[in-house]
Write a protein that holds these residues in place. Structure first.
Motif, PDB file in Angstrom:
ATOM      1  N   THR A  34       0.836  -1.360   0.141  1.00 38.41           N
ATOM      2  CA  THR A  34       0.043   0.057  -0.145  1.00 38.41           C
ATOM      3  C   THR A  34       1.088   1.227   0.256  1.00 38.41           C
ATOM      4  O   THR A  34       0.906   2.332  -0.777  1.00 38.41           O
ATOM      5  N   GLU A  35       2.030   1.198   0.883  1.00 37.16           N
ATOM      6  CA  GLU A  35       2.812   2.367   1.007  1.00 37.16           C
ATOM      7  C   GLU A  35       3.385   2.748  -0.479  1.00 37.16           C
ATOM      8  O   GLU A  35       3.108   4.082  -0.932  1.00 37.16           O
ATOM      9  N   LYS A  36       3.798   2.025  -1.215  1.00 35.80           N
ATOM     10  CA  LYS A  36       4.076   2.359  -2.624  1.00 35.80           C
ATOM     11  C   LYS A  36       3.257   2.768  -3.329  1.00 35.80           C
ATOM     12  O   LYS A  36       3.142   3.814  -4.268  1.00 35.80           O
ATOM     13  N   ALA A  37       1.918   2.176  -3.359  1.00 38.93           N
ATOM     14  CA  ALA A  37       0.899   2.299  -4.228  1.00 38.93           C
ATOM     15  C   ALA A  37       0.408   3.850  -3.830  1.00 38.93           C
ATOM     16  O   ALA A  37      -0.199   4.197  -4.915  1.00 38.93           O
ATOM     17  N   PHE A  38       0.271   4.057  -2.765  1.00 42.00           N
ATOM     18  CA  PHE A  38      -0.133   5.223  -2.403  1.00 42.00           C
ATOM     19  C   PHE A  38       0.485   6.703  -3.308  1.00 42.00           C
ATOM     20  O   PHE A  38      -0.002   7.779  -3.545  1.00 42.00           O
ATOM     21  N   ASN A  39       1.691   6.296  -3.505  1.00 42.77           N
ATOM     22  CA  ASN A  39       2.712   7.367  -4.337  1.00 42.77           C
ATOM     23  C   ASN A  39       2.142   7.684  -5.669  1.00 42.77           C
ATOM     24  O   ASN A  39       2.129   8.423  -6.221  1.00 42.77           O
ATOM     25  N   ASP A  40       1.462   6.436  -6.179  1.00 37.49           N
ATOM     26  CA  ASP A  40       0.850   6.425  -7.504  1.00 37.49           C
ATOM     27  C   ASP A  40      -0.464   7.025  -7.495  1.00 37.49           C
ATOM     28  O   ASP A  40      -1.329   7.231  -8.644  1.00 37.49           O
ATOM     29  N   CYS A  41      -1.119   7.432  -6.582  1.00 38.02           N
ATOM     30  CA  CYS A  41      -2.516   7.759  -6.547  1.00 38.02           C
ATOM     31  C   CYS A  41      -2.704   9.421  -6.860  1.00 38.02           C
ATOM     32  O   CYS A  41      -2.230  10.178  -6.374  1.00 38.02           O
ATOM     33  N   GLU A  42      -3.678   9.340  -7.417  1.00 35.44           N
ATOM     34  CA  GLU A  42      -4.401  10.920  -7.818  1.00 35.44           C
ATOM     35  C   GLU A  42      -5.181  11.364  -6.721  1.00 35.44           C
ATOM     36  O   GLU A  42      -4.826  12.409  -6.333  1.00 35.44           O
ATOM     37  N   TYR A  43      -5.798  10.521  -6.046  1.00 33.97           N
ATOM     38  CA  TYR A  43      -6.658  11.053  -4.849  1.00 33.97           C
ATOM     39  C   TYR A  43      -6.320   9.956  -3.764  1.00 33.97           C
ATOM     40  O   TYR A  43      -6.201   8.642  -3.902  1.00 33.97           O
ATOM     41  N   ILE A  44      -6.222  10.764  -2.749  1.00 38.13           N
ATOM     42  CA  ILE A  44      -6.008  10.004  -1.268  1.00 38.13           C
ATOM     43  C   ILE A  44      -7.155  10.649  -0.040  1.00 38.13           C
ATOM     44  O   ILE A  44      -7.253  11.745  -0.266  1.00 38.13           O
ATOM     45  N   PHE A  45      -7.958   9.875   0.137  1.00 39.88           N
ATOM     46  CA  PHE A  45      -9.002  10.108   1.511  1.00 39.88           C
ATOM     47  C   PHE A  45      -8.637   9.235   2.472  1.00 39.88           C
ATOM     48  O   PHE A  45      -8.380   8.242   2.450  1.00 39.88           O
ATOM     49  N   ILE A  52     -15.537   0.098   3.741  1.00 42.74           N
ATOM     50  CA  ILE A  52     -15.051   0.382   2.293  1.00 42.74           C
ATOM     51  C   ILE A  52     -16.136   1.226   1.596  1.00 42.74           C
ATOM     52  O   ILE A  52     -15.879   2.130   0.682  1.00 42.74           O
ATOM     53  N   GLU A  53     -17.154   0.890   1.790  1.00 39.86           N
ATOM     54  CA  GLU A  53     -18.453   1.659   1.277  1.00 39.86           C
ATOM     55  C   GLU A  53     -18.348   3.148   1.686  1.00 39.86           C
ATOM     56  O   GLU A  53     -18.725   3.831   0.786  1.00 39.86           O
ATOM     57  N   SER A  54     -18.136   3.173   2.978  1.00 36.64           N
ATOM     58  CA  SER A  54     -17.962   4.760   3.446  1.00 36.64           C
ATOM     59  C   SER A  54     -16.886   5.450   2.799  1.00 36.64           C
ATOM     60  O   SER A  54     -16.908   6.507   2.305  1.00 36.64           O
ATOM     61  N   ALA A  55     -15.756   4.605   2.594  1.00 37.85           N
ATOM     62  CA  ALA A  55     -14.407   5.233   1.850  1.00 37.85           C
ATOM     63  C   ALA A  55     -14.819   5.534   0.455  1.00 37.85           C
ATOM     64  O   ALA A  55     -14.477   6.715   0.083  1.00 37.85           O
ATOM     65  N   ILE A  56     -15.561   4.779  -0.160  1.00 40.15           N
ATOM     66  CA  ILE A  56     -15.961   5.100  -1.673  1.00 40.15           C
ATOM     67  C   ILE A  56     -16.783   6.261  -1.753  1.00 40.15           C
ATOM     68  O   ILE A  56     -16.753   7.097  -2.481  1.00 40.15           O
ATOM     69  N   ALA A  57     -17.784   6.301  -0.712  1.00 37.92           N
ATOM     70  CA  ALA A  57     -18.663   7.212  -0.661  1.00 37.92           C
ATOM     71  C   ALA A  57     -17.953   8.727  -0.293  1.00 37.92           C
ATOM     72  O   ALA A  57     -18.513   9.831  -1.056  1.00 37.92           O
ATOM     73  N   LYS A  58     -17.105   8.691   0.182  1.00 41.47           N
ATOM     74  CA  LYS A  58     -16.377   9.797   0.725  1.00 41.47           C
ATOM     75  C   LYS A  58     -15.297  10.212  -0.524  1.00 41.47           C
ATOM     76  O   LYS A  58     -15.382  11.594  -0.942  1.00 41.47           O
ATOM     77  N   ALA A  59     -14.844   9.346  -1.218  1.00 38.34           N
ATOM     78  CA  ALA A  59     -14.166   9.595  -2.571  1.00 38.34           C
ATOM     79  C   ALA A  59     -14.863  10.218  -3.522  1.00 38.34           C
ATOM     80  O   ALA A  59     -14.571  11.155  -4.108  1.00 38.34           O
ATOM     81  N   ALA A  60     -16.085   9.564  -3.674  1.00 38.51           N
ATOM     82  CA  ALA A  60     -16.979  10.055  -4.662  1.00 38.51           C
ATOM     83  C   ALA A  60     -17.504  11.407  -4.182  1.00 38.51           C
ATOM     84  O   ALA A  60     -17.608  12.223  -5.220  1.00 38.51           O
ATOM     85  N   SER A  61     -17.801  11.629  -3.270  1.00 39.90           N
ATOM     86  CA  SER A  61     -18.229  13.232  -2.910  1.00 39.90           C
ATOM     87  C   SER A  61     -17.289  13.979  -2.881  1.00 39.90           C
ATOM     88  O   SER A  61     -17.375  15.317  -3.552  1.00 39.90           O
TER      89      SER A  61
END
Ligand code: LUZ
Ligand code: MOS
Length: 756
Positions: free
Chosen positions: A150-161, A353-362
C-alpha cells in the motif's frame, strides 16, 4: 415433481396453529424446578461479599448455586478460556451471571433475586473500543491481512482520502428468548433440551463444567424461535446452569430468560470504530486501501477472534483492490461479550469500504456508482487472503441489477424529484455484496447425517442441522424425498440430538444446508444403491436399468408393479441394512493463519441492491420507496424459503443501519433494554416495494444441489440504506459534511440536514 417448485416451510402449519414446540412449551416433569439468574448490578468491580440468606429462606426457594458448586471447570470460553460460568470475585460486565436461584416457580425465584444483597467495590469501566485500545485492553493479538504494497501504491494515487467510521452493535432479538430444560436420567446422566444453534457446544461445555464425560450429557433441539447468531455460543451458559442444578438436585430444572434478562445478560453484534485510507487513480481505480478496525469485543473473547477474522475477509467487499493492508484489534471492554450476528463481522468490514468510496465520490464529485462499478471483482482476481476468485458473479449481478431495474432512469427520477421538491428529498444507492461461504476456521466445515428407512417405507432423518426458522429442515426433507423419489409425507426430520449425530459444528456461517445436505445426500445415495440391487435381483434385470420414480421401481423408464413399500419389505427379507450414516467435509478449503493466506471459502455469494429512500426534510424521518435486488441464489432448491431469507436479511440489515440503536451508559449499563427503547423494523418501516430477482447462473457444485447458501449474505444489502439516506441529505444540504456513523437515525438525519 421438480425441486424448483416453491415448497412451503414444513413448519408453517404448526407455526400458524401455535402447535410448534419450543423449549418453553415442553410438558415438564412433575416437580420441575424453575431457575432465575442473579447477575452483576455494575459493569466492573470486586465482589466483597454476597448475602444470600434472605433469598434462601424465602418459602419455595430450593437452592442457590454459585461457582462453589461447580465440580469441573468454572469455564465456558470456547476459542479462548477467559469466561467464567459464574463470577468468582470480580465482575466484568453489567449483567454477568453470579448465581442461579432455583425455586418451585419462576416468580418465587424472581422474588428471591431481589432479596440478595451484594457488596461490590466499583472499578473503572471501559465501554468503547477506542478507550480500550488506548489502555492496552485487548482480547488477543491483532490480525492483519495484506496484499501488495500500500505504501508504494499511495505514491501513484491521484486521490487519497482518509476518514473514520463507526457502526453500532445490534440485538439479535430472536423471538424466543434464551432457554433450556435439563432432566436427570439414570446413573447421573443428564438430558438437556436447549434453544441452541450448537448442540455439541452445549454438551461439551456442560461436561466440562460438571466434570463429566461427554457421553453422560445428551442435548436435544427441536427448533429455535430465531437465532441470528445469538445462540451460536451464548445459548450455552443457560443450558449448563440448568444442567448443573439438575445434577445437584436430581430433579429437572427449567431456565428461560425473560426479555429484560436476555437483553441485559447477552452479547450482541460488535460495534466497530474504524479508520481508513483509500487511494484512487485518475480513472477511479482503487489502487490502495488501508483500514484499521477496532472491534468492541466486550468482557470476554466468546467468538470475537473469529468474527474479527471475517471482518478482514470482507474488508474489500465486492471490489478488487491490488494493495490492501487491513488490521483488526479485538478490544476488551466492560460490555457483555459481543457475539455472532448474521454476517459475523463481514457487514462491519463492508460498511467501512463503502464509506470510503462514498467519501471519495463526494470529494472527487462523481457518483459512488462509478467508483463501485470500475472496481468490481473479476474472474481470477486475488482476495487479500490469497484465494483466487472463481465463478465470480460480481459484475454479472451488478449489470443485471442496473439494466433490469433501469438504474439510470431511477437516478433521473430521483434527480427530477429533488429539483421539484424542497421539503422532501430522495436518495439512491447501490450496494454490491460478495460473501464467502464456509466457516473461516477450516476444521469446522463438516457434518453428518443418519438415515433410517423403517419397515413400512417411511423415513427418519437426523442431521446436525438446527432449524431456527431458516427452513433447513424443509431442505433436508426435499433432499431425501428427491433421492428416494417418495412423497414428502413419508419423510420425517428428527430433532437435532447429540446421541444420534455427534461432534457437530453449530448451525451457522450460512453453511448448515450445504454441510448437512451434502452428508444427507451421501447417506441417501448409499441406501438407494443398495435398494437398486435388491430390485434388480428381484426383477432379474441389470442394476443399470433400474430407477426409482414416484414410489415405484422403473425398468428403463417403464413402471413395474414393485412399489417403494414392497421394495423395502424385500430388502428386509434379504437382511439388507436400511440405515446409513454419512460424513461430509468440504473439499478444497484450507487456510494458513501463520501466513494469513489460503483458500478458506468453498465459494462466494454475490448480488447487487438498489435502494431508494425519501427523506422528510422537516422531520428527519425517512421512508424507503424501494429496494431492488439481483441475488445470486445459484440454482435455488426452495425458492420461497430462499426469498424469505433474502427479504428477512435485507430488512434486518436495514434495521442495523438505520434505526436499531444500542445504547450503553458510560457506567456500562444497557439503556436500550426494552422494545420501547430499542426499535427494530416493523411492517410500517419496511420498504414499500421489495423486488428480489434471481441472477441467471449455473450454480456451484460446492453448494447443495447447486443451491447457494442464503442465510447471511442478504443482510449486507441493508448497508445500501445508509448511503441512500446520506445521498438524500446531500441533495438537501450541500454543506453537509459526510459522517459515517451508523445507525443513521432520524435524529442524526435531522441534525445533518441543518448543519451549516
Ligand atoms: N461462525 C463461526 C460463523 O464459527 N465461523 C464463521 O466463519 C462464521 N461465519 C458466519 C457466521 N457464523
Ligand atoms: Mo451465525 S452469525 O451464522 O450464527
Amino acid at each position: 415433481k421438480s425441486l424448483k417448485q416453491s415448497i412451503k416451510n414444513i413448519d408453517s402449519n404448526t407455526h400458524v396453529r401455535g402447535e410448534s414446540l419450543y423449549v418453553d412449551d415442553i410438558n415438564v416433569r412433575e416437580g420441575t424446578f424453575h431457575a432465575v439468574v442473579f447477575d452483576s448490578p455494575i459493569a466492573h468491580g470486586k465482589i466483597k461479599g454476597i448475602d444470600y440468606s434472605k433469598a434462601e429462606s424465602l418459602e419455595g426457594v430450593e437452592r442457590i448455586f454459585t461457582y462453589k458448586d461447580i465440580l469441573g471447570d468454572n469455564q465456558i470460553g470456547g476459542i479462548i478460556p477467559d469466561e467464567h460460568l459464574f463470577a468468582e470475585d470480580e465482575v466484568h460486565f453489567w449483567g454477568q451471571p453470579i448465581a442461579l436461584i432455583v425455586a418451585k416457580t419462576e416468580l418465587i425465584a424472581r422474588q428471591a433475586r431481589r432479596l440478595i444483597n451484594i457488596d461490590i467495590e466499583e472499578l473503572p469501566v471501559i465501554t468503547t473500543a477506542k478507550e480500550a485500545k488506548e489502555k492496552g485492553s485487548f482480547i488477543n493479538a491483532p490480525r492483519s491481512f495484506n496484499l501488495g504494497n500500500t505504501e508504494k501504491a499511495f505514491n501513484d494515487c491521484e486521490y487519497i482520502f482518509e476518514g473514520e467510521t463507526f457502526s453500532n452493535g445490534q440485538e439479535q432479538l430472536y423471538i424466543e428468548a434464551q432457554g433450556s430444560y435439563a432432566e436427570p436420567l439414570e446413573n447421573g446422566n443428564i438430558k438437556i433440551t436447549s434453544s441452541t444453534q450448537g448442540p455439541t457446544a452445549v454438551q461439551k461445555t456442560a461436561a466440562r463444567v460438571l466434570g463429566l464425560p461427554m457421553h453422560k450429557i445428551e442435548v436435544d433441539v427441536t427448533r429455535l424461535g430465531g437465532g441470528f447468531g445469538g445462540k451460536e455460543d451464548q445459548a450455552t451458559p443457560w443450558a449448563v446452569m440448568a444442567a448443573l442444578a439438575t445434577y445437584h438436585l436430581k430433579q429437572s430444572v427449567k431456565l428461560i430468560l425473560n426479555r429484560h434478562d436476555d437483553l441485559r445478560m447477552t452479547g450482541k453484534r460488535h460495534p466497530y470504530e474504524s479508520t481508513y485510507k483509500i487511494g484512487l487513480s485518475k480513472d477511479l481505480k482503487i489502487l490502495a486501501y488501508e483500514v484499521e478496525f477496532l472491534q468492541n469485543s466486550g468482557a470476554a473473547a466468546d467468538l470475537s477472534p473469529a468474527i474479527a477474522e471475517r471482518t478482514l475477509f470482507h474488508a474489500t467487499n465486492s471490489y478488487f483492490v491490488k494493495n490492501v493492508k487491513s488490521t483488526v484489534h479485538s478490544c476488551k471492554t466492560n460490555l457483555p461479550p459481543n457475539t455472532a450476528f448474521r454476517g459475523f463481522g463481514g457487514p462491519q468490514g463492508m460498511f467501512v469500504i463503502e464509506s470510503a468510496i462514498a467519501k471519495a465520490a463526494s470529494e472527487i464529485g462523481v457518483s459512488a456508482r462509478k467508483i463501485q462499478e470500475i472496481n468490481l471483482l473479476k474472474e481470477n482476481d486475488e482476495f487479500s487472503y490469497g484465494q483466487i476468485a472463481k465463478h465470480v458473479e460480481a459484475q454479472n449481478s451488478w449489470y443485471a441489477a442496473t439494466s433490469i431495474f433501469f438504474v439510470e432512469e431511477l437516478e433521473q427520477e430521483v434527480e427530477s424529484f429533488n429539483e421539484k421538491n424542497t421539503a422532501f428529498k430522495k436518495g439512491l444507492s447501490l450496494m454490491p455484496i460478495t460473501f464467502g461461504i464456509s466457516f473461516t476456521n477450516t476444521p469446522m466445515n463438516h457434518a453428518r447425517a443418519l438415515v433410517h428407512i423403517y419397515l413400512d417405507g417411511s423415513v427418519g432423518i437426523s442431521t446436525a442441522a438446527v432449524e431456527m426458522g431458516q427452513g433447513v429442515n424443509t431442505k433436508m426433507l426435499q433432499i431425501a424425498a428427491k433421492v428416494f423419489s417418495i412423497d414428502k409425507s413419508k419423510v420425517k426430520i428428527e430433532t437435532t440430538n447429540t446421541t444420534r449425530v455427534a461432534n457437530t459444528s453449530p448451525s451457522a456461517a450460512s453453511s448448515t444446508a450445504d454441510l448437512n445436505g451434502k452428508a444427507l445426500l451421501k447417506a441417501c445415495n448409499s441406501l438407494l444403491d443398495r435398494l437398486i440391487i435388491v430390485a434388480s435381483e428381484d426383477l432379474n434385470v441389470s442394476v443399470e436399468s433400474i430407477t426409482l420414480k414416484y414410489e415405484f421401481v422403473y425398468i428403463d423408464d417403464k413402471k413395474t408393479n414393485l412399489s417403494w413399500t414392497e421394495l423395502i419389505s424385500k430388502a428386509m427379507l434379504n437382511r439388507v441394512a436400511l440405515t446409513e450414516n454419512a460424513h461430509y467435509a468440504t473439499p478444497e478449503i484450507h487456510f494458513d493463519k501463520t501466513k494469513e493466506k489460503g483458500h478458506p471459502f468453498a465459494y462466494h455469494v454475490y448480488g447487487t441492491a438498489i435502494t431508494i429512500v425519501t427523506v422528510d426534510c422537516t422531520r428527519g424521518t425517512y421512508e424507503f420507496d424501494a429496494v431492488k435486488i439481483v441475488h445470486d441464489y445459484g440454482k435455488s432448491m426452495s425458492e420461497g424459503i430462499d426469498l424469505g431469507q433474502a427479504e428477512g436479511g435485507l430488512v434486518q440489515g436495514m434495521g442495523w443501519m438505520t434505526m436499531e440503536e444500542i445504547a450503553y451508559g458510560s457506567n456500562g449499563r444497557l439503556l436500550s433494554n426494552t422494545l420501547s427503547t430499542y426499535k427494530v423494523p416493523d411492517v410500517f418501516s419496511v420498504p414499500k416495494n421489495i423486488e428480489i430477482l434471481p441472477l441467471e447462473t449455473s450454480g456451484n457444485e460446492m453448494a447443495i444441489l447447486k443451491s447457494k447458501a442464503v442465510g447471511e449474505p442478504p443482510l449486507m444489502y441493508g448497508i445500501g440504506a445508509y448511503f441512500a439516506i446520506q445521498n438524500a441529505i446531500k441533495a438537501f444540504n450541500p454543506n453537509h459534511q459526510l459522517k459515517f456513523h451508523a445507525p443513521i437515525t432520524p435524529e442524526k438525519v435531522l441534525i445533518s440536514l441543518y448543519e451549516k
